[in-house]
Design a protein around this motif. Structure first.
Motif, short mmCIF file in Angstrom:
data_model
loop_
_atom_site.label_atom_id
_atom_site.label_comp_id
_atom_site.label_asym_id
_atom_site.label_seq_id
_atom_site.Cartn_x
_atom_site.Cartn_y
_atom_site.Cartn_z
N GLU A 42 0.84 -1.21 0.00
CA GLU A 42 0.00 0.00 0.00
C GLU A 42 0.88 1.26 0.00
O GLU A 42 0.62 2.21 -0.76
N TYR A 43 1.90 1.25 0.85
CA TYR A 43 2.82 2.40 0.89
C TYR A 43 3.47 2.61 -0.48
O TYR A 43 3.51 3.74 -1.00
N LEU A 44 3.97 1.52 -1.09
CA LEU A 44 4.68 1.66 -2.37
C LEU A 44 3.70 2.04 -3.49
O LEU A 44 4.08 2.77 -4.41
N ASP A 46 1.02 3.90 -3.02
CA ASP A 46 0.78 5.34 -2.79
C ASP A 46 1.95 6.17 -3.33
O ASP A 46 1.74 7.20 -3.99
N PHE A 47 3.17 5.70 -3.03
CA PHE A 47 4.35 6.44 -3.49
C PHE A 47 4.42 6.43 -5.02
O PHE A 47 4.69 7.46 -5.66
N SER A 50 1.77 8.91 -6.28
CA SER A 50 1.96 10.35 -6.02
C SER A 50 3.29 10.86 -6.61
O SER A 50 3.29 11.78 -7.44
N TYR A 51 4.38 10.25 -6.23
CA TYR A 51 5.68 10.79 -6.65
C TYR A 51 5.88 10.66 -8.17
O TYR A 51 6.45 11.55 -8.80
N TYR A 52 5.39 9.53 -8.72
CA TYR A 52 5.61 9.30 -10.15
C TYR A 52 4.47 9.84 -11.02
O TYR A 52 4.38 9.48 -12.20
N VAL A 122 5.64 -0.55 -7.51
CA VAL A 122 5.82 0.83 -7.99
C VAL A 122 5.52 0.91 -9.49
O VAL A 122 4.79 1.81 -9.95
#
Lengths: 155, 145
Positions: A42-44, A46-47, A50-52, A122
């Motif tokens: 879930e964290y990855l 989300d990252f 958002s970041y990509y 990711v």
């Protein structure tokens, strides 16, 4: 020893601190231990979302060449041995050994068993909502050797 | 693979994720976990070389992070100081237009390094008053100095 002083500016050095891979791996282990393996994904996810977001936008607008350019730059900067092949509908990245995994092995950092998700989850997140899909075809946990495939979603 | 050049936003987003999972306590707990499980290189250098170990540790990391800093050591006085003119980590986060930095990002340095150094007989002081401009000052003193 007498008092010593050193001064450095950002331009004096290249930005390449590979120990960060170990800190990320430790972070994944912490999340898994406290909140479970799905929380790591879930964290990855989300990252990745958002970041990509700018890369995702480019993937929609320019197609797979955007991902090709991005990963060529990343793997070159990390001195990885890799090959990229591409057609209009498919991009394949063969990485002989993951520079992150190899650095952690060399420095005796623990490699999280979920470190593979920094590639799989990711890249899946980057493709989500685009005309493309990601598949991690092969992954060797010992070296991080991988075959990564991005391809056009079937209609 | 997330490149090490993109670790800082991944780290900042991890703090946000942990705060959503378990509040500020979860973020602090993670920083303590990192100090206990990932900072053996700093811990071992200071155990072996005293305050000079700080100089050795940060000479390596700050150069690899391409930081803009002044670092001072006075072995006899038992004092070590980093003046960060432009933090490469916070600086990178501030440059991003599409992702907000974790609201208390800079505090991780204070928590992590104090947890490593204080049990070894050193006090740590972090001046984060200008951290929103990617500037800070971190001082380590031998407690009996």
């Amino acid at each position: 020893m007498p008092r010593e002083v050193i001064e450095r500016s950002a331009a004096d050095n290249e930005y390449m601190h590979k120990d960060f891979h170990g800190a990320l791996s430790a972070g994944l282990d912490y999340i898994a231990e406290h909140y479970g393996e799905d929380a790591v994904r879930e964290y990855l996810h989300d990252f990745g979302t958002s970041y990509y977001a700018p890369l995702k936008k480019e993937l929609v607008e320019r197609g797979l060449v955007a991902v090709k350019e991005y990963y060529a730059k990343i793997y070159e900067a990390e001195s990885a041995e890799f090959e990229i092949s591409m057609s209009d509908d498919e991009l394949r990245i063969d990485v002989a050994a993951c520079p992150a995994v190899m650095h952690m092995r060399k420095k005796n950092y623990k490699v999280s068993p979920l470190f593979v998700e920094t590639t799989r989850t990711v890249n899946e997140a980057i493709c989500e909502g685009t005309p493309f899909v990601f598949e991690l075809v092969e992954y060797d946990e010992k070296t991080g050797k991988s075959v990564q495939r991005f391809y056009r979603r079937s209609k | 693979m997330i490149s090490c050049t993109e670790f800082i936003p991944a780290y900042s987003e991890m703090f946000k994720f942990l705060q959503r999972c378990g509040g500020v306590e979860a973020v602090d707990s993670f920083w303590e976990y990192l100090a206990d499980n990932f900072l053996d290189n700093l811990r071992d250098l200071v155990k072996e070389h005293g305050i000079r170990g700080c100089w050795m540790y940060w000479s390596h990391t700050l150069n690899e992070e391409a930081a803009d800093f002044t670092m001072t050591i006075d072995d006899e006085a038992g004092e070590f100081e980093i003046i960060m003119h432009h933090c490469p980590s916070k600086g990178r986060l501030l440059e991003l237009n599409h992702v907000e930095p974790y609201h208390d990002y800079c505090r991780h340095c204070d928590v992590i390094y104090a947890r490593v150094l204080e049990p070894l007989g050193y006090s740590c002081t972090a001046d984060m008053s200008e951290c929103k401009q990617a500037r800070c000052r971190f001082t380590v003193r031998k407690k009996d100095a």
